[in-house]
Design a protein around this motif. Sequence first.
Motif, PDB file in Angstrom:
ATOM      1  N   LEU A   1       0.822  -1.211   0.000  1.00  0.00           N
ATOM      2  CA  LEU A   1       0.000   0.000   0.000  1.00  0.00           C
ATOM      3  C   LEU A   1       0.857   1.264   0.000  1.00  0.00           C
TER       4      LEU A   1
ATOM      5  N   GLU B   1       0.730   4.098  -2.797  1.00  0.00           N
ATOM      6  CA  GLU B   1       0.528   5.500  -2.426  1.00  0.00           C
ATOM      7  C   GLU B   1       1.576   6.394  -3.075  1.00  0.00           C
TER       8      GLU B   1
ATOM      9  N   GLN C   1      -6.160   5.020  -0.840  1.00  0.00           N
ATOM     10  CA  GLN C   1      -6.810   3.799  -0.361  1.00  0.00           C
ATOM     11  C   GLN C   1      -8.310   3.997  -0.164  1.00  0.00           C
TER      12      GLN C   1
ATOM     13  N   SER D   1      -6.565   2.464  -4.363  1.00  0.00           N
ATOM     14  CA  SER D   1      -5.922   1.233  -3.914  1.00  0.00           C
ATOM     15  C   SER D   1      -6.752   0.609  -2.805  1.00  0.00           C
ATOM     16  N   TYR D   2      -6.474  -0.656  -2.497  1.00  0.00           N
ATOM     17  CA  TYR D   2      -7.248  -1.350  -1.474  1.00  0.00           C
ATOM     18  C   TYR D   2      -6.474  -2.549  -0.934  1.00  0.00           C
ATOM     19  N   HIS D   3      -6.866  -2.973   0.266  1.00  0.00           N
ATOM     20  CA  HIS D   3      -6.448  -4.258   0.837  1.00  0.00           C
ATOM     21  C   HIS D   3      -7.626  -4.770   1.647  1.00  0.00           C
TER      22      HIS D   3
ATOM     23  N   THR E   1      -4.676  -7.314  -2.401  1.00  0.00           N
ATOM     24  CA  THR E   1      -4.164  -5.947  -2.339  1.00  0.00           C
ATOM     25  C   THR E   1      -4.010  -5.480  -3.778  1.00  0.00           C
TER      26      THR E   1
END
Length: 408
Positions: A32, A36, A42, A104-106, A126
């Motif tokens: 992440l 970034e 996120q 973005s993501y997790h 992710t």
Amino acid sequence: MSKPKGFEKPTGFRDYTPLVVNKLRTIERNALECMERWGYRQIITPTIEYYDTVGVASSTSDRKLFKLLNSRGTTLVLRSDLTAPIARVVSSLLKDEPLPLRLSYHANVFRSIEEEAGREAEFFQTGVELVGDDSPEADAEVVALAIASLQAAGVSSFKIAMGHMGFLNGLLEEVIPGQTAQQQELKKGLLGRDYVGYRESIEALDLEPKLKEQLEAILRLRGGKEICAHAAQLSSSPEAAESIAHLCAVFEVLEAYGVSEHVLIDLTMIGDFSYYTGMTFEGYAAELGSPVCSGGRYDNLLQQFGRALPATGFALKTNRIIDGVHGITIEEEKPVLIEYQSKCRAEALTEAARLRSLGKNVVTALLSEENSNNETERVAGTSGEQEVRSDKRYAEVIRYASEERGAR
């Protein structure tokens, strides 16, 4: 059906011990942070979504969705990926934000596995989505970021196989125009990497040998940038030609990024042909035969939420990296143990707070009458300090004892 034992859990689900969680969080944090630095913000979406919106829009087949009913009888699903939920948010809460959007993501996702051997029903992904840009630059950015993210996650040796849905669509429509069922059968063979079945499907077609050879030749279109020229000679379809030109442009941008050594062109790579619309790719680590990341262009998804926008993205298969890749070695930091007698509680807990403020891990324990006589590494209190022995569970052991107990 017998009642499960207290320690059992449903098939496909797992427990994460502290050391595995440490590795998972390290991969998550590193990936992440990498995303970034590339300008991706996120986003978090709900674990549960409506079946009639996100569920039907998902790339996951209907039979693999976990479905449930709410109190009103509405069908809900546990999210099976993050792309469809993010498309919903982009089309609603983020509809006024300027394009392109970089997100973005997790998160954990859920897929019913029907007790297939070795498959997980809950796992972590992710990834990123780049929305609002259909250029080769955007596709190359996503592939280059996937490479950087794999490296940040500790995957040092890997290859990215990159293809394009448009080339196969154009080739099939040129050789067997209008034969949708036959085209789907050939795509299924390539999607499942069943090249024997693909060849058998070709043989079953009522075609001249030259046309069969044209279809079979796609199996040899795997390699470096030179594959673009070979592919251009294989099909005269405008769609195929446009797709190859796009793929070549993506590869040139990846050369400018300095990461093309990690990439090979594989025109048998089609991804989920009901979902992807353009460039697709998968990443393979040296230690594993299954992908550790996958992605591509899905320009038709957002229009299902009322906002027709091009989009591309990828997801790291975090669980596979945790279990099968040896790039990140986690050495669990041992805490400091502070033991104390009740009369020294305030002094001991003040020291614990001070050490924690310095970033150290600290646990505390009140000494009983019995164990207050045991030897430990360092004795502290009104009567000074004394080195004795260490405990392997802790980085350091400190005891706070009162003067009356003979701490000297």
